[in-house]
Design an enzyme around this catalytic site. Sequence first.
Site, short mmCIF file in Angstrom:
data_model
loop_
_atom_site.label_atom_id
_atom_site.label_comp_id
_atom_site.label_asym_id
_atom_site.label_seq_id
_atom_site.Cartn_x
_atom_site.Cartn_y
_atom_site.Cartn_z
N GLU A 89 0.85 -1.21 0.00
CA GLU A 89 0.00 0.00 0.00
C GLU A 89 0.88 1.25 0.00
O GLU A 89 0.70 2.16 0.79
CB GLU A 89 -0.93 -0.01 1.22
CG GLU A 89 -1.70 -1.32 1.34
CD GLU A 89 -2.69 -1.33 2.50
OE1 GLU A 89 -2.34 -0.86 3.58
OE2 GLU A 89 -3.82 -1.80 2.30
N CYS A 123 -10.49 0.58 7.44
CA CYS A 123 -9.96 1.90 7.78
C CYS A 123 -10.62 3.02 6.98
O CYS A 123 -10.89 4.10 7.51
CB CYS A 123 -8.45 1.92 7.55
SG CYS A 123 -7.95 1.28 5.95
#
Length: 819
Positions: A340, A424
């Site tokens: 990521e 998230c």
Amino acid sequence: MPGRRPLHILAGLALIVGAARADPAQPAPAVDPQRDYPIRPVPFTDVHLDDEFWAPRIETNRRETIPFAFEQCERTGRVENFVRAAAALRGEPLGNRQPPGYPFDDTDVYKVIEGASYTLSVHPDAKLEAYVDGLIAKIAAAQESDGYLYTARTIDPEHPHPWAGKRRWERERDDSHELYDLGHLYEAATAHYLATGKRNLLDVAVKSANLLVSTFGPGKRSIWPGHQITEMGLAKLYRVTGDERYLTLARFMLDERGRSDGERTNPRGLTYNQAQAPVVDQTEAVGHAVRATYMYSGMADVAALTGDASYLKAVDTIWNNVVSKKLYITGGIGASGRGEAFGANYELPNMTAYNETCAAVGNDFWNDRLFLLHGDAKYIDVMERTLYNGLISGVSLDGKRFFYPNPLESNGQHERSPWFGVACCPGNITRFLASVPGYVYAERGDTIYVNLFAKGTGEIALQSGLRVKLTQDTRYPWDGAVRITVVPSRSGTFAMKIRIPGWARNEPLPSDLYRFEEATEERASVSVNSVPVDTTLDKGYVTVRRAWRAGDVVALLLPMPVRRIVANALVEADRGRVALQRGPIVFAAEWPDNPNGHVRNIVLPPSARLAAEFRPDLLNGVAVITGRAFGLSGTADGRVVKAEQDFLAIPYSTWANRGPGQMIVWLAATDAVARPTPYPTAATTSTVTTSEARRKPGAMIDGDEPRASDDPTSYFDWWPRKGGSEWIEMAFQKPSHVSEVQLYWFDDTGRGEVRVPASWRLLYRDGDTWTPVETNAMFGVEVDRYNRVAFKPVTTTALRFEIRAQERFSAGVQEIKVR
Ligand SMILES: [Zn+2]
């Protein structure tokens, strides 16, 4: 009751974009206003938006997303984790002692509480407040007596979550996320305290932070958070409580990172969590993008609060690196799904762009802070680009479906999701959207900054005691005319700094990463009571200093022609391509609006005339770009033909609200880079199913020619399932005469765990059974080419591919052709 607290405290707190109902009976914290950001945002509680773009989104967030996110936290056991931890602390026997999910699931509850707190401060809601109080009671009950709070361990300390480690903090630098959870707790607690004046969550946070202070620091344990945000959270806690130990600890956590004191290395490498060097020596944005932006934001906080310029120098250098080499035209950051993470310089692929929604939120936190330090509009330019494009794209128009990655091109494989195992992004959206009005205005001394444009009002308190009400009347971002009526509490002299966005000055970004293909001669203009003012820019602002009287009108005109953007030639993915922008909005062509549901085959040559119009009935009301373009398509005999066709592009942020399909931001400007629509074949018109029902198999039959076996743009794989037997079934629209298949394997050697299979075979539907095809041909497993198998012709309704993956590896397919 902002007026009942000392102004400098509120101003400092404004950074937490909250203010309203803090209990005036609490002693005012003794934070020195000289040691904080020199520019203070006008808190969102003092700014009311009534515009066409943000107000409906903020209302949807309040009405739909926040209740939905709480419901998801309940349904997925995130709330139950606190209840179970509390039961464990009381010594009650638990049936299932294994904590479900991830060790950072606590943060989702904290984040939604933060978002709910922001909405409560502008929209009192007794039912919501009571529900939040109930959650806080559950959180408080899950806190251990010394302040430790982490359900992944407390539920069963003998058998904690596998990522948590046997003892507290021992795996913090790897995966435990103990400090990450607490950072979000502190953010939520300060927001809740400022919104409601209640100390119930703040007391939990203070008890937790006191444990950190007694555990970590010089002469105590060394630590840095494996996932940053603790630093920002501690800075906020310091501002609210005045307890300087929290600030000192935040600084300690920054300074410990990257020191070669024998710390353990992360299996993903130290760059993953920005620990490859001391933070003040870092020059390039690397590693996990959300971690990075939270760290840079924390560094800005500590720089502002301590006056230490060494953090700033590093953060400014890193910012230049991002803005000139690592920022998408949509304002997204974090090019790579692997870790990521930020990619290499100029590595900005479109279909595989990761661009996590949380990273866009972090990018805006960071740019806002740099503006508050430097007073330069270039940071707002970056923030605005992210805000209107790559951030708000993270949530659907109905507020209930989310994007985790935000790619710039799709073949239909991307779809919004109602929730995620790692959730998230939805929580981050809820807390960010509720606070958007807090980014419109800022003030310093006797100067007001007008940073964003949106219909609505703002109440600004200047240090002289003058209070100024600004009313913006505009249809921004759809129209560039902005009328600001100024009403000071009494006549007085002050300055208004009005931002002239970079896009209105022939500068898409403050770097050479992108440029407008043609400069526009149309200039922004500013007038006061219809008298033009000098538009000489100072750090991107037109400054108007005068004795203002109630009813004075500032008129700003930002011309909004349709602009074509080209990327720096070093960005390989954008070569020969053009993006469209009008005002702050970046556009995308999507499948429902263009012929035959295809957009990757569109060629938009420089001669194509484009126009903008507002469509009130489309996507809740958006401006679109229309014109004529060309479409390329394949023919039965293998040629490519080109035909003129209608063209329509929508704001990028509103794509994927009408189902999955093609989308593209960087349109082909030449035939060579377009993807001609394949001629329909038995394969491309078939229905494909696989042994992995959860993943869409369309990429195998999309007619997209792979460039190599590791081409990451359009493939199907079974990862992370390894070493097993898998199958693909291809059902034809009608009985078909077939005699050959060609199979192009996916193989990501060097970056992943997918390899060509150990073996495979082919069967056809023969009545009710599957029968192997008759052939002497090899069932090939070569990379970077089609593996062709000819067989005795059959007439059938379906084919079945049976595939055995290599031991320890997954298998995958780029494309299948049938004759
Ligand atoms: Zn996220």
